[in-house]
Design a protein around this motif. Structure first.
Motif, PDB file in Angstrom:
ATOM      1  N   TYR A 249      29.862  42.035  33.814  1.00 60.79           N
ATOM      2  CA  TYR A 249      30.439  42.263  34.862  1.00 60.79           C
ATOM      3  C   TYR A 249      31.104  41.285  35.107  1.00 60.79           C
ATOM      4  CZ  TYR A 249      31.505  43.682  39.711  1.00 60.79           C
ATOM      5  OH  TYR A 249      32.460  43.904  40.968  1.00 60.79           O
TER       6      TYR A 249
ATOM      7  N   LEU B  82      42.613  48.810  44.927  1.00 61.50           N
ATOM      8  CA  LEU B  82      40.832  49.013  44.159  1.00 61.50           C
ATOM      9  C   LEU B  82      41.016  47.455  44.676  1.00 61.50           C
ATOM     10  CD1 LEU B  82      42.540  50.003  40.817  1.00 61.50           C
ATOM     11  CD2 LEU B  82      41.310  51.266  42.104  1.00 61.50           C
ATOM     12  N   THR B  83      40.585  46.723  45.707  1.00 57.77           N
ATOM     13  CA  THR B  83      40.150  46.084  46.546  1.00 57.77           C
ATOM     14  C   THR B  83      38.462  46.371  46.934  1.00 57.77           C
ATOM     15  OG1 THR B  83      40.731  46.564  48.721  1.00 57.77           O
ATOM     16  CG2 THR B  83      42.891  44.789  47.117  1.00 57.77           C
TER      17      THR B  83
ATOM     18  N   PHE C 253      37.925  45.222  51.971  1.00 58.65           N
ATOM     19  CA  PHE C 253      39.625  45.146  52.533  1.00 58.65           C
ATOM     20  C   PHE C 253      40.074  46.764  52.427  1.00 58.65           C
ATOM     21  CE2 PHE C 253      39.233  40.576  50.258  1.00 58.65           C
ATOM     22  CZ  PHE C 253      39.399  40.112  51.313  1.00 58.65           C
ATOM     23  N   HIS C 254      39.670  47.523  52.625  1.00 61.16           N
ATOM     24  CA  HIS C 254      39.768  49.315  52.136  1.00 61.16           C
ATOM     25  C   HIS C 254      41.009  49.548  53.335  1.00 61.16           C
ATOM     26  CE1 HIS C 254      37.348  50.257  48.653  1.00 61.16           C
ATOM     27  NE2 HIS C 254      37.621  49.371  48.329  1.00 61.16           N
TER      28      HIS C 254
ATOM     29  N   GLY D 257      41.288  43.850  38.560  1.00 59.28           N
ATOM     30  CA  GLY D 257      39.839  43.124  39.234  1.00 59.28           C
ATOM     31  C   GLY D 257      39.083  44.347  37.645  1.00 59.28           C
ATOM     32  N   ASP D 258      37.650  43.969  37.416  1.00 56.21           N
ATOM     33  CA  ASP D 258      36.638  44.356  36.237  1.00 56.21           C
ATOM     34  C   ASP D 258      36.938  46.271  36.721  1.00 56.21           C
ATOM     35  OD1 ASP D 258      34.180  44.070  35.461  1.00 56.21           O
ATOM     36  OD2 ASP D 258      34.066  45.754  35.807  1.00 56.21           O
ATOM     37  N   VAL D 259      37.016  46.539  38.008  1.00 59.90           N
ATOM     38  CA  VAL D 259      37.474  48.092  37.498  1.00 59.90           C
ATOM     39  C   VAL D 259      38.554  49.385  37.607  1.00 59.90           C
ATOM     40  CG1 VAL D 259      38.045  48.763  39.968  1.00 59.90           C
ATOM     41  CG2 VAL D 259      36.169  49.778  39.017  1.00 59.90           C
TER      42      VAL D 259
ATOM     43  N   PHE E 179      49.520  44.362  41.838  1.00 58.16           N
ATOM     44  CA  PHE E 179      49.187  43.131  43.145  1.00 58.16           C
ATOM     45  C   PHE E 179      48.086  42.735  42.656  1.00 58.16           C
ATOM     46  CE2 PHE E 179      48.115  42.094  46.919  1.00 58.16           C
ATOM     47  CZ  PHE E 179      49.017  40.812  46.901  1.00 58.16           C
ATOM     48  N   ASP E 180      47.910  40.874  42.843  1.00 58.45           N
ATOM     49  CA  ASP E 180      46.474  40.781  42.959  1.00 58.45           C
ATOM     50  C   ASP E 180      47.070  39.234  43.592  1.00 58.45           C
ATOM     51  OD1 ASP E 180      43.513  41.427  41.790  1.00 58.45           O
ATOM     52  OD2 ASP E 180      43.557  39.017  42.086  1.00 58.45           O
ATOM     53  N   PRO E 181      46.731  38.564  44.020  1.00 62.80           N
ATOM     54  CA  PRO E 181      46.608  37.401  44.403  1.00 62.80           C
ATOM     55  C   PRO E 181      46.266  35.865  43.792  1.00 62.80           C
ATOM     56  CG  PRO E 181      44.836  38.456  45.984  1.00 62.80           C
ATOM     57  CD  PRO E 181      45.263  39.271  45.020  1.00 62.80           C
TER      58      PRO E 181
ATOM     59  N   TYR F  75      28.482  58.477  44.146  1.00 62.33           N
ATOM     60  CA  TYR F  75      28.507  59.318  43.217  1.00 62.33           C
ATOM     61  C   TYR F  75      27.400  60.793  43.251  1.00 62.33           C
ATOM     62  CZ  TYR F  75      31.156  55.432  40.513  1.00 62.33           C
ATOM     63  OH  TYR F  75      32.203  54.193  40.696  1.00 62.33           O
TER      64      TYR F  75
ATOM     65  N   ALA G 270      44.719  44.895  43.118  1.00 61.22           N
ATOM     66  CA  ALA G 270      44.117  44.546  42.685  1.00 61.22           C
ATOM     67  C   ALA G 270      43.560  44.249  41.799  1.00 61.22           C
ATOM     68  CB  ALA G 270      42.517  44.638  43.267  1.00 61.22           C
TER      69      ALA G 270
ATOM     70  N   GLU H 283      39.978  53.137  46.063  1.00 58.77           N
ATOM     71  CA  GLU H 283      38.526  53.117  46.201  1.00 58.77           C
ATOM     72  C   GLU H 283      37.330  53.484  46.709  1.00 58.77           C
ATOM     73  OE1 GLU H 283      35.687  53.373  43.990  1.00 58.77           O
ATOM     74  OE2 GLU H 283      37.002  53.779  42.469  1.00 58.77           O
TER      75      GLU H 283
ATOM     76  N   ARG I  73      45.613  37.805  36.572  1.00 57.95           N
ATOM     77  CA  ARG I  73      45.410  39.380  36.999  1.00 57.95           C
ATOM     78  C   ARG I  73      46.089  40.126  36.901  1.00 57.95           C
ATOM     79  NH1 ARG I  73      39.167  39.622  39.216  1.00 57.95           N
ATOM     80  NH2 ARG I  73      38.773  37.219  38.766  1.00 57.95           N
TER      81      ARG I  73
HETATM   82  N1  LIG Z   1      33.163  47.173  38.102  1.00 49.46           N
HETATM   83  C1  LIG Z   1      32.896  48.938  38.593  1.00 49.46           C
HETATM   84  O1  LIG Z   1      32.821  48.850  37.977  1.00 49.46           O
HETATM   85  C2  LIG Z   1      33.498  49.664  40.095  1.00 49.46           C
HETATM   86  C3  LIG Z   1      33.051  51.048  39.859  1.00 49.46           C
HETATM   87  C4  LIG Z   1      33.538  51.718  40.863  1.00 49.46           C
HETATM   88  C5  LIG Z   1      34.018  50.905  41.810  1.00 49.46           C
HETATM   89  N2  LIG Z   1      33.945  50.013  42.125  1.00 49.46           N
HETATM   90  C6  LIG Z   1      34.549  49.707  42.920  1.00 49.46           C
HETATM   91  O2  LIG Z   1      36.750  48.704  42.844  1.00 49.46           O
HETATM   92  C7  LIG Z   1      36.777  47.610  43.782  1.00 49.46           C
HETATM   93  C8  LIG Z   1      36.481  46.556  42.899  1.00 49.46           C
HETATM   94  O3  LIG Z   1      35.383  46.042  42.167  1.00 49.46           O
HETATM   95  P1  LIG Z   1      35.761  45.397  41.450  1.00 49.46           P
HETATM   96  O4  LIG Z   1      34.648  45.561  40.712  1.00 49.46           O
HETATM   97  O5  LIG Z   1      36.692  45.465  40.276  1.00 49.46           O
HETATM   98  O6  LIG Z   1      36.141  43.675  41.729  1.00 49.46           O
HETATM   99  P2  LIG Z   1      36.480  42.631  41.564  1.00 49.46           P
HETATM  100  O7  LIG Z   1      35.573  41.041  41.987  1.00 49.46           O
HETATM  101  O8  LIG Z   1      36.108  42.230  39.284  1.00 49.46           O
HETATM  102  O9  LIG Z   1      38.184  42.744  41.305  1.00 49.46           O
HETATM  103  C9  LIG Z   1      38.300  42.528  42.819  1.00 49.46           C
HETATM  104  C10 LIG Z   1      39.907  42.220  42.616  1.00 49.46           C
HETATM  105  O10 LIG Z   1      40.551  42.283  44.224  1.00 49.46           O
HETATM  106  C11 LIG Z   1      41.533  40.997  44.211  1.00 49.46           C
HETATM  107  N3  LIG Z   1      41.426  40.731  45.384  1.00 49.46           N
HETATM  108  C12 LIG Z   1      40.706  40.559  46.412  1.00 49.46           C
HETATM  109  N4  LIG Z   1      40.917  40.235  47.914  1.00 49.46           N
HETATM  110  C13 LIG Z   1      42.953  41.093  47.586  1.00 49.46           C
HETATM  111  C14 LIG Z   1      43.298  41.673  48.777  1.00 49.46           C
HETATM  112  N5  LIG Z   1      43.260  41.354  49.560  1.00 49.46           N
HETATM  113  N6  LIG Z   1      44.723  41.829  48.041  1.00 49.46           N
HETATM  114  C15 LIG Z   1      44.218  42.395  47.066  1.00 49.46           C
HETATM  115  N7  LIG Z   1      43.401  41.561  45.989  1.00 49.46           N
HETATM  116  C16 LIG Z   1      42.541  41.272  46.274  1.00 49.46           C
HETATM  117  C17 LIG Z   1      40.595  40.104  43.236  1.00 49.46           C
HETATM  118  O11 LIG Z   1      41.605  38.884  42.882  1.00 49.46           O
HETATM  119  C18 LIG Z   1      40.005  40.499  42.145  1.00 49.46           C
HETATM  120  O12 LIG Z   1      40.985  40.231  41.132  1.00 49.46           O
HETATM  121  C19 LIG Z   1      35.359  47.511  44.751  1.00 49.46           C
HETATM  122  O13 LIG Z   1      35.600  48.444  45.831  1.00 49.46           O
HETATM  123  C20 LIG Z   1      34.054  48.564  44.168  1.00 49.46           C
HETATM  124  O14 LIG Z   1      33.193  48.820  44.640  1.00 49.46           O
HETATM  125  C21 LIG Z   1      33.824  49.285  41.087  1.00 49.46           C
END
Ligand SMILES: NC(=O)c1ccc[n+]([C@@H]2O[C@H](COP(=O)([O-])OP(=O)(O)OC[C@H]3O[C@@H](n4cnc5c(N)ncnc54)[C@H](O)[C@@H]3O)[C@@H](O)[C@H]2O)c1
Length: 365
Positions: free
Chosen positions: A164, A72-73, A77-78, A10-12, A34-36, A185, A8, A95, A40
Protein backbone atom coordinates in the motif's frame (compact mmCIF):
# COMPACT_ATOMS: atom_id res chain seq x y z
CA UNK A 1 -13.82 10.39 -27.27
CA UNK A 2 -15.05 11.10 -23.72
CA UNK A 3 -12.72 13.49 -21.86
CA UNK A 4 -12.24 12.50 -18.21
CA UNK A 5 -10.39 14.17 -15.36
CA UNK A 6 -8.87 12.55 -12.25
CA UNK A 7 -8.80 14.35 -8.90
CA UNK A 8 -6.26 12.82 -6.46
CA UNK A 9 -3.59 10.67 -8.07
CA UNK A 10 -2.87 8.33 -5.16
CA UNK A 11 -2.83 4.59 -4.63
CA UNK A 12 -6.30 3.77 -5.91
CA UNK A 13 -5.90 5.94 -9.03
CA UNK A 14 -2.83 4.04 -10.21
CA UNK A 15 -3.85 0.64 -8.86
CA UNK A 16 -7.35 0.31 -10.32
CA UNK A 17 -9.02 3.43 -11.81
CA UNK A 18 -6.40 4.20 -14.46
CA UNK A 19 -6.33 0.53 -15.62
CA UNK A 20 -10.17 0.68 -15.63
CA UNK A 21 -10.12 3.72 -17.93
CA UNK A 22 -7.44 2.11 -20.10
CA UNK A 23 -9.83 -0.86 -20.55
CA UNK A 24 -12.20 1.47 -22.44
CA UNK A 25 -9.54 3.52 -24.23
CA UNK A 26 -11.55 3.23 -27.48
CA UNK A 27 -14.28 5.40 -25.87
CA UNK A 28 -12.60 7.53 -23.21
CA UNK A 29 -9.35 9.15 -22.22
CA UNK A 30 -7.98 11.24 -19.37
CA UNK A 31 -7.53 14.85 -20.47
CA UNK A 32 -6.58 16.39 -17.10
CA UNK A 33 -5.28 15.31 -13.71
CA UNK A 34 -5.15 17.15 -10.39
CA UNK A 35 -3.23 16.47 -7.19
CA UNK A 36 -1.73 18.98 -4.74
CA UNK A 37 1.50 16.98 -5.21
CA UNK A 38 2.71 17.92 -8.72
CA UNK A 39 4.75 14.73 -9.17
CA UNK A 40 1.62 12.59 -8.73
CA UNK A 41 -0.55 14.65 -11.09
CA UNK A 42 2.25 14.56 -13.67
CA UNK A 43 2.80 10.81 -13.33
CA UNK A 44 -0.91 10.15 -13.98
CA UNK A 45 -1.10 12.65 -16.86
CA UNK A 46 1.94 11.02 -18.52
CA UNK A 47 -0.13 7.84 -18.94
CA UNK A 48 -2.55 9.52 -21.38
CA UNK A 49 -1.58 11.28 -24.60
CA UNK A 50 -1.96 15.05 -24.33
CA UNK A 51 -3.25 15.02 -20.73
CA UNK A 52 -2.49 18.14 -18.65
CA UNK A 53 -1.41 17.93 -14.97
CA UNK A 54 -2.75 20.58 -12.54
CA UNK A 55 -1.97 21.46 -8.92
CA UNK A 56 -4.87 23.95 -8.71
CA UNK A 57 -8.43 22.57 -8.50
CA UNK A 58 -9.93 25.71 -10.12
CA UNK A 59 -7.61 25.49 -13.14
CA UNK A 60 -8.26 21.74 -13.44
CA UNK A 61 -12.05 22.22 -13.42
CA UNK A 62 -11.74 24.86 -16.15
CA UNK A 63 -9.82 22.49 -18.46
CA UNK A 64 -11.45 22.87 -21.89
CA UNK A 65 -13.65 19.98 -23.01
CA UNK A 66 -13.67 18.12 -19.68
CA UNK A 67 -16.88 16.03 -19.38
CA UNK A 68 -16.58 13.81 -16.32
CA UNK A 69 -14.43 13.77 -13.20
CA UNK A 70 -13.36 10.99 -10.83
CA UNK A 71 -13.06 12.21 -7.23
CA UNK A 72 -10.49 9.86 -5.65
CA UNK A 73 -9.56 12.03 -2.67
CA UNK A 74 -9.32 10.70 0.92
CA UNK A 75 -12.77 10.32 2.53
CA UNK A 76 -12.84 13.62 4.46
CA UNK A 77 -12.51 15.66 1.23
CA UNK A 78 -15.28 13.94 -0.71
CA UNK A 79 -18.11 16.42 -0.03
CA UNK A 80 -16.11 19.59 -0.70
CA UNK A 81 -14.43 18.31 -3.84
CA UNK A 82 -17.63 16.76 -5.24
CA UNK A 83 -19.45 20.06 -4.63
CA UNK A 84 -16.80 21.89 -6.68
CA UNK A 85 -17.08 19.35 -9.53
CA UNK A 86 -20.88 19.67 -9.69
CA UNK A 87 -20.64 23.48 -9.43
CA UNK A 88 -18.41 23.33 -12.52
CA UNK A 89 -21.22 21.47 -14.36
CA UNK A 90 -19.29 18.21 -14.78
CA UNK A 91 -20.44 14.57 -14.48
CA UNK A 92 -19.03 12.97 -11.35
CA UNK A 93 -17.92 9.60 -10.00
CA UNK A 94 -16.96 9.80 -6.33
CA UNK A 95 -15.07 7.26 -4.28
CA UNK A 96 -16.98 6.14 -1.20
CA UNK A 97 -18.36 7.47 1.04
CA UNK A 98 -20.55 9.77 -1.04
CA UNK A 99 -20.29 12.49 1.63
CA UNK A 100 -19.63 12.89 5.34
CA UNK A 101 -23.33 12.92 6.23
CA UNK A 102 -26.56 11.69 4.64
CA UNK A 103 -27.80 15.30 4.39
CA UNK A 104 -24.67 16.41 2.51
CA UNK A 105 -25.02 13.45 0.14
CA UNK A 106 -28.68 14.29 -0.47
CA UNK A 107 -27.84 17.95 -1.21
CA UNK A 108 -25.20 16.89 -3.77
CA UNK A 109 -27.62 14.39 -5.35
CA UNK A 110 -30.37 17.05 -5.61
CA UNK A 111 -27.97 19.47 -7.30
CA UNK A 112 -26.77 16.82 -9.80
CA UNK A 113 -30.38 15.85 -10.64
CA UNK A 114 -31.42 19.51 -11.04
CA UNK A 115 -28.49 20.20 -13.38
CA UNK A 116 -28.90 16.95 -15.37
CA UNK A 117 -25.48 15.65 -14.30
CA UNK A 118 -24.55 12.00 -13.84
CA UNK A 119 -23.51 11.43 -10.21
CA UNK A 120 -22.16 7.95 -9.43
CA UNK A 121 -20.58 6.70 -6.24
CA UNK A 122 -18.31 3.73 -5.54
CA UNK A 123 -18.21 0.85 -4.80
CA UNK A 124 -19.01 -0.65 -8.18
CA UNK A 125 -20.19 -3.99 -6.77
CA UNK A 126 -23.55 -3.87 -8.58
CA UNK A 127 -22.01 -2.64 -11.86
CA UNK A 128 -19.95 -5.84 -12.23
CA UNK A 129 -20.90 -8.63 -14.63
CA UNK A 130 -21.16 -11.08 -11.72
CA UNK A 131 -23.65 -9.08 -9.64
CA UNK A 132 -25.77 -8.12 -12.67
CA UNK A 133 -25.95 -11.83 -13.56
CA UNK A 134 -26.92 -12.78 -9.97
CA UNK A 135 -29.55 -10.05 -9.96
CA UNK A 136 -31.02 -11.40 -13.21
CA UNK A 137 -31.19 -14.92 -11.67
CA UNK A 138 -32.98 -13.53 -8.59
CA UNK A 139 -35.40 -11.55 -10.79
CA UNK A 140 -36.20 -14.73 -12.76
CA UNK A 141 -36.93 -16.57 -9.49
CA UNK A 142 -33.99 -19.02 -9.66
CA UNK A 143 -33.58 -18.95 -5.86
CA UNK A 144 -37.30 -18.72 -5.09
CA UNK A 145 -38.38 -16.43 -2.27
CA UNK A 146 -35.31 -14.76 -0.75
CA UNK A 147 -34.91 -15.37 2.99
CA UNK A 148 -31.53 -14.23 4.29
CA UNK A 149 -28.13 -12.95 3.15
CA UNK A 150 -24.81 -13.06 4.95
CA UNK A 151 -21.70 -11.05 4.21
CA UNK A 152 -18.24 -10.55 5.58
CA UNK A 153 -15.28 -8.33 4.75
CA UNK A 154 -12.55 -9.13 7.22
CA UNK A 155 -8.82 -8.53 7.45
CA UNK A 156 -6.38 -6.63 9.69
CA UNK A 157 -6.69 -3.40 7.66
CA UNK A 158 -4.11 -1.58 5.56
CA UNK A 159 -1.41 -1.48 8.29
CA UNK A 160 -0.50 -4.97 7.06
CA UNK A 161 -1.00 -4.27 3.35
CA UNK A 162 2.69 -4.40 2.36
CA UNK A 163 2.44 -2.77 -1.08
CA UNK A 164 0.00 0.00 0.00
CA UNK A 165 1.44 3.38 -1.06
CA UNK A 166 -0.99 5.65 0.86
CA UNK A 167 -1.32 6.52 4.56
CA UNK A 168 -2.78 3.51 6.44
CA UNK A 169 -3.54 5.63 9.58
CA UNK A 170 -6.53 7.26 7.86
CA UNK A 171 -8.36 3.92 7.70
CA UNK A 172 -8.25 3.38 11.50
CA UNK A 173 -9.38 6.96 12.27
CA UNK A 174 -12.81 7.76 13.68
CA UNK A 175 -13.83 9.11 10.26
CA UNK A 176 -13.27 5.84 8.36
CA UNK A 177 -13.00 2.33 9.93
CA UNK A 178 -13.62 -1.07 8.32
CA UNK A 179 -17.31 -0.59 7.48
CA UNK A 180 -16.76 2.57 5.41
CA UNK A 181 -13.59 1.12 3.92
CA UNK A 182 -14.52 -2.45 2.94
CA UNK A 183 -17.79 -3.50 4.62
CA UNK A 184 -19.39 -1.04 2.21
CA UNK A 185 -18.66 -3.44 -0.69
CA UNK A 186 -20.86 -6.23 0.68
CA UNK A 187 -23.47 -3.75 1.93
CA UNK A 188 -23.84 -2.53 -1.66
CA UNK A 189 -23.96 -6.12 -2.97
CA UNK A 190 -26.53 -7.38 -0.48
CA UNK A 191 -28.84 -4.37 -0.76
CA UNK A 192 -28.31 -4.34 -4.54
CA UNK A 193 -29.70 -7.90 -4.62
CA UNK A 194 -32.32 -7.74 -1.80
CA UNK A 195 -33.34 -4.10 -2.14
CA UNK A 196 -33.36 -1.28 0.43
CA UNK A 197 -33.22 -2.23 4.11
CA UNK A 198 -35.81 -0.93 6.57
CA UNK A 199 -34.08 -1.36 9.92
CA UNK A 200 -30.55 -1.80 11.30
CA UNK A 201 -29.14 -3.15 14.53
CA UNK A 202 -25.45 -3.59 15.39
CA UNK A 203 -22.77 -4.50 17.89
CA UNK A 204 -19.38 -2.86 17.46
CA UNK A 205 -16.21 -2.21 19.41
CA UNK A 206 -12.48 -1.63 19.31
CA UNK A 207 -11.01 -5.08 20.02
CA UNK A 208 -7.35 -4.26 19.24
CA UNK A 209 -6.63 -0.57 20.05
CA UNK A 210 -3.27 -0.44 18.31
CA UNK A 211 -1.67 -1.72 15.08
CA UNK A 212 2.01 -1.96 14.26
CA UNK A 213 2.63 -1.18 10.60
CA UNK A 214 4.30 -3.93 8.57
CA UNK A 215 4.46 -1.74 5.44
CA UNK A 216 8.25 -1.65 4.73
CA UNK A 217 8.49 2.16 4.33
CA UNK A 218 6.84 2.72 7.77
CA UNK A 219 7.60 -0.62 9.41
CA UNK A 220 7.13 -0.68 13.19
CA UNK A 221 5.11 2.59 13.34
CA UNK A 222 2.30 2.46 15.88
CA UNK A 223 -1.20 3.24 14.62
CA UNK A 224 -3.94 4.03 17.09
CA UNK A 225 -7.34 2.47 16.28
CA UNK A 226 -10.11 5.02 16.78
CA UNK A 227 -12.96 3.35 14.89
CA UNK A 228 -14.59 0.01 15.91
CA UNK A 229 -12.55 -2.78 14.36
CA UNK A 230 -15.30 -5.38 14.89
CA UNK A 231 -18.77 -4.54 13.55
CA UNK A 232 -21.69 -7.00 13.47
CA UNK A 233 -24.52 -5.44 11.48
CA UNK A 234 -28.00 -6.89 11.15
CA UNK A 235 -30.45 -5.65 8.53
CA UNK A 236 -34.20 -6.15 8.31
CA UNK A 237 -35.62 -5.84 4.78
CA UNK A 238 -39.25 -6.39 5.75
CA UNK A 239 -41.39 -9.44 4.85
CA UNK A 240 -39.18 -11.57 7.14
CA UNK A 241 -36.06 -11.12 4.98
CA UNK A 242 -32.81 -10.38 6.82
CA UNK A 243 -29.04 -10.00 6.44
CA UNK A 244 -26.07 -10.14 8.76
CA UNK A 245 -22.69 -8.61 7.96
CA UNK A 246 -19.35 -8.88 9.76
CA UNK A 247 -16.98 -6.03 8.90
CA UNK A 248 -13.66 -6.09 10.72
CA UNK A 249 -10.03 -5.01 10.82
CA UNK A 250 -9.38 -7.51 13.65
CA UNK A 251 -9.49 -10.80 11.72
CA UNK A 252 -6.19 -12.20 10.36
CA UNK A 253 -7.86 -14.52 7.83
CA UNK A 254 -11.10 -16.36 7.14
CA UNK A 255 -12.29 -19.14 4.87
CA UNK A 256 -15.85 -17.79 4.99
CA UNK A 257 -17.49 -16.48 1.81
CA UNK A 258 -17.79 -12.73 1.20
CA UNK A 259 -21.47 -12.90 0.35
CA UNK A 260 -24.17 -15.58 0.43
CA UNK A 261 -27.77 -15.14 -0.67
CA UNK A 262 -30.36 -17.74 0.30
CA UNK A 263 -33.88 -18.37 -0.94
CA UNK A 264 -36.58 -21.03 -0.73
CA UNK A 265 -35.17 -22.87 -3.80
CA UNK A 266 -31.43 -22.29 -3.61
CA UNK A 267 -28.38 -20.33 -2.56
CA UNK A 268 -25.52 -18.38 -4.12
CA UNK A 269 -22.07 -18.09 -2.55
CA UNK A 270 -19.12 -15.86 -3.46
CA UNK A 271 -15.63 -16.75 -2.24
CA UNK A 272 -13.60 -13.96 -0.66
CA UNK A 273 -10.62 -14.86 -2.86
CA UNK A 274 -12.56 -13.85 -6.01
CA UNK A 275 -14.23 -10.76 -4.55
CA UNK A 276 -12.43 -8.08 -6.61
CA UNK A 277 -12.76 -10.01 -9.89
CA UNK A 278 -15.63 -8.23 -11.62
CA UNK A 279 -16.36 -11.37 -13.65
CA UNK A 280 -15.65 -13.81 -10.84
CA UNK A 281 -17.77 -16.89 -10.17
CA UNK A 282 -20.59 -17.55 -7.72
CA UNK A 283 -21.24 -21.11 -6.61
CA UNK A 284 -24.94 -21.89 -6.94
CA UNK A 285 -26.87 -24.49 -4.94
CA UNK A 286 -30.30 -25.68 -6.03
CA UNK A 287 -32.59 -27.94 -4.03
CA UNK A 288 -33.72 -29.67 -7.24
CA UNK A 289 -32.78 -29.70 -10.94
CA UNK A 290 -34.02 -26.63 -12.81
CA UNK A 291 -33.19 -24.56 -15.88
CA UNK A 292 -30.42 -22.74 -13.97
CA UNK A 293 -28.53 -25.80 -12.75
CA UNK A 294 -28.64 -29.27 -11.21
CA UNK A 295 -29.67 -30.26 -7.70
CA UNK A 296 -26.78 -29.69 -5.28
CA UNK A 297 -23.78 -27.40 -5.66
CA UNK A 298 -22.97 -26.04 -9.13
CA UNK A 299 -19.40 -24.82 -8.67
CA UNK A 300 -17.87 -22.51 -11.23
CA UNK A 301 -14.44 -21.45 -12.41
CA UNK A 302 -15.82 -18.28 -14.06
CA UNK A 303 -19.09 -16.38 -14.05
CA UNK A 304 -21.27 -17.78 -16.87
CA UNK A 305 -22.27 -14.23 -17.76
CA UNK A 306 -20.22 -12.85 -20.68
CA UNK A 307 -17.55 -10.58 -19.17
CA UNK A 308 -18.33 -6.89 -19.66
CA UNK A 309 -14.58 -6.35 -19.98
CA UNK A 310 -12.10 -9.26 -19.79
CA UNK A 311 -9.99 -9.25 -16.63
CA UNK A 312 -11.91 -6.34 -15.10
CA UNK A 313 -11.25 -5.37 -11.45
CA UNK A 314 -14.32 -4.54 -9.34
CA UNK A 315 -13.04 -1.01 -8.63
CA UNK A 316 -12.02 -0.45 -12.27
CA UNK A 317 -15.53 -1.52 -13.28
CA UNK A 318 -16.70 1.76 -11.74
CA UNK A 319 -14.62 3.78 -14.22
CA UNK A 320 -15.97 1.71 -17.13
CA UNK A 321 -19.55 2.12 -15.87
CA UNK A 322 -19.03 5.90 -15.60
CA UNK A 323 -18.02 5.94 -19.30
CA UNK A 324 -21.04 3.73 -20.15
CA UNK A 325 -23.33 6.25 -18.43
CA UNK A 326 -21.74 9.29 -20.11
CA UNK A 327 -21.98 7.78 -23.60
CA UNK A 328 -25.50 6.52 -22.87
CA UNK A 329 -24.85 2.76 -23.21
CA UNK A 330 -25.99 2.15 -19.61
CA UNK A 331 -28.37 3.73 -17.15
CA UNK A 332 -26.67 4.56 -13.83
CA UNK A 333 -26.35 1.53 -11.51
CA UNK A 334 -23.96 3.09 -8.94
CA UNK A 335 -26.56 5.69 -8.04
CA UNK A 336 -26.19 8.43 -5.45
CA UNK A 337 -29.43 7.23 -3.81
CA UNK A 338 -27.97 3.75 -3.27
CA UNK A 339 -24.76 5.24 -1.79
CA UNK A 340 -26.78 7.55 0.51
CA UNK A 341 -28.82 4.56 1.74
CA UNK A 342 -25.60 2.66 2.55
CA UNK A 343 -24.16 5.72 4.32
CA UNK A 344 -27.31 5.89 6.46
CA UNK A 345 -26.99 2.17 7.30
CA UNK A 346 -23.35 2.67 8.34
CA UNK A 347 -24.03 5.73 10.49
CA UNK A 348 -27.12 4.22 12.10
CA UNK A 349 -25.26 0.95 12.75
CA UNK A 350 -22.77 3.00 14.80
CA UNK A 351 -25.63 4.65 16.62
CA UNK A 352 -27.31 1.29 17.26
CA UNK A 353 -24.05 -0.15 18.63
CA UNK A 354 -23.81 2.86 20.94
CA UNK A 355 -27.41 2.81 22.18
CA UNK A 356 -28.23 -0.91 21.93
CA UNK A 357 -31.40 -0.13 19.96
CA UNK A 358 -32.61 -1.17 16.49
CA UNK A 359 -33.09 1.90 14.27
CA UNK A 360 -35.60 2.48 11.44
CA UNK A 361 -33.98 3.68 8.21
CA UNK A 362 -35.41 6.66 6.36
CA UNK A 363 -33.66 6.52 2.97
CA UNK A 364 -34.30 4.26 0.00
CA UNK A 365 -33.09 3.83 -3.57
N1 LIG B 1 -6.14 2.27 -2.33
C1 LIG B 1 -7.15 1.50 -2.67
O1 LIG B 1 -6.97 0.37 -3.19
C2 LIG B 1 -8.56 1.98 -2.48
C3 LIG B 1 -9.58 1.08 -2.80
C4 LIG B 1 -10.90 1.52 -2.75
C5 LIG B 1 -11.17 2.80 -2.41
N2 LIG B 1 -10.18 3.67 -2.07
C6 LIG B 1 -10.56 5.04 -1.72
O2 LIG B 1 -9.90 5.95 -2.57
C7 LIG B 1 -9.64 7.19 -1.88
C8 LIG B 1 -8.16 7.50 -1.96
O3 LIG B 1 -7.43 6.42 -1.39
P1 LIG B 1 -5.91 6.13 -1.79
O4 LIG B 1 -5.62 4.78 -1.23
O5 LIG B 1 -5.68 6.38 -3.22
O6 LIG B 1 -5.17 7.24 -0.89
P2 LIG B 1 -3.71 7.87 -1.09
O7 LIG B 1 -3.33 8.43 0.21
O8 LIG B 1 -2.80 6.89 -1.76
O9 LIG B 1 -3.94 9.04 -2.16
C9 LIG B 1 -4.70 10.17 -1.89
C10 LIG B 1 -4.25 11.28 -2.85
O10 LIG B 1 -5.11 12.38 -2.64
C11 LIG B 1 -4.35 13.55 -2.72
N3 LIG B 1 -5.07 14.59 -2.01
C12 LIG B 1 -5.13 14.83 -0.70
N4 LIG B 1 -5.96 15.85 -0.44
C13 LIG B 1 -6.47 16.24 -1.63
C14 LIG B 1 -7.38 17.26 -2.02
N5 LIG B 1 -7.96 18.07 -1.13
N6 LIG B 1 -7.68 17.37 -3.32
C15 LIG B 1 -7.12 16.56 -4.23
N7 LIG B 1 -6.23 15.60 -3.91
C16 LIG B 1 -5.91 15.44 -2.62
C17 LIG B 1 -3.02 13.18 -2.09
O11 LIG B 1 -1.97 14.05 -2.49
C18 LIG B 1 -2.82 11.77 -2.63
O12 LIG B 1 -2.14 11.75 -3.86
C19 LIG B 1 -10.15 6.97 -0.46
O13 LIG B 1 -11.46 7.50 -0.36
C20 LIG B 1 -10.17 5.45 -0.31
O14 LIG B 1 -11.12 4.99 0.62
C21 LIG B 1 -8.86 3.28 -2.11
Amino acid sequence: MIQLGIIACGDVAFRTYIPGIQNVRDRATVAATFDPLAERAERAAAMFEGAVAYTSLEAFLAHPGLQGVLNLTPANFHTLVSQAVLDAGLHLLSEKPIASTVEEGQALARQAAKDGLIFLCAPATMATGRFQWLKSLIDKGAFGQLTVATGQMVNMGPAGWKDYTGDPRVFYSAAVGPVLDTGVYVLHGITGLLGPARRVQAFAGIALPERISTIPRIEGERISVESPDVNMIHLDFGDNRFAQILSSFAVPASNGPSTEIHGSLGSASILDSTWYDANGPADLFFRSDNEYGQAGWNRQERSPAPPVVDGEHLIGAGARHFVDCIDGTSAPIMTADHAIHILEIIHQAQESARTGKAIDLTTTF
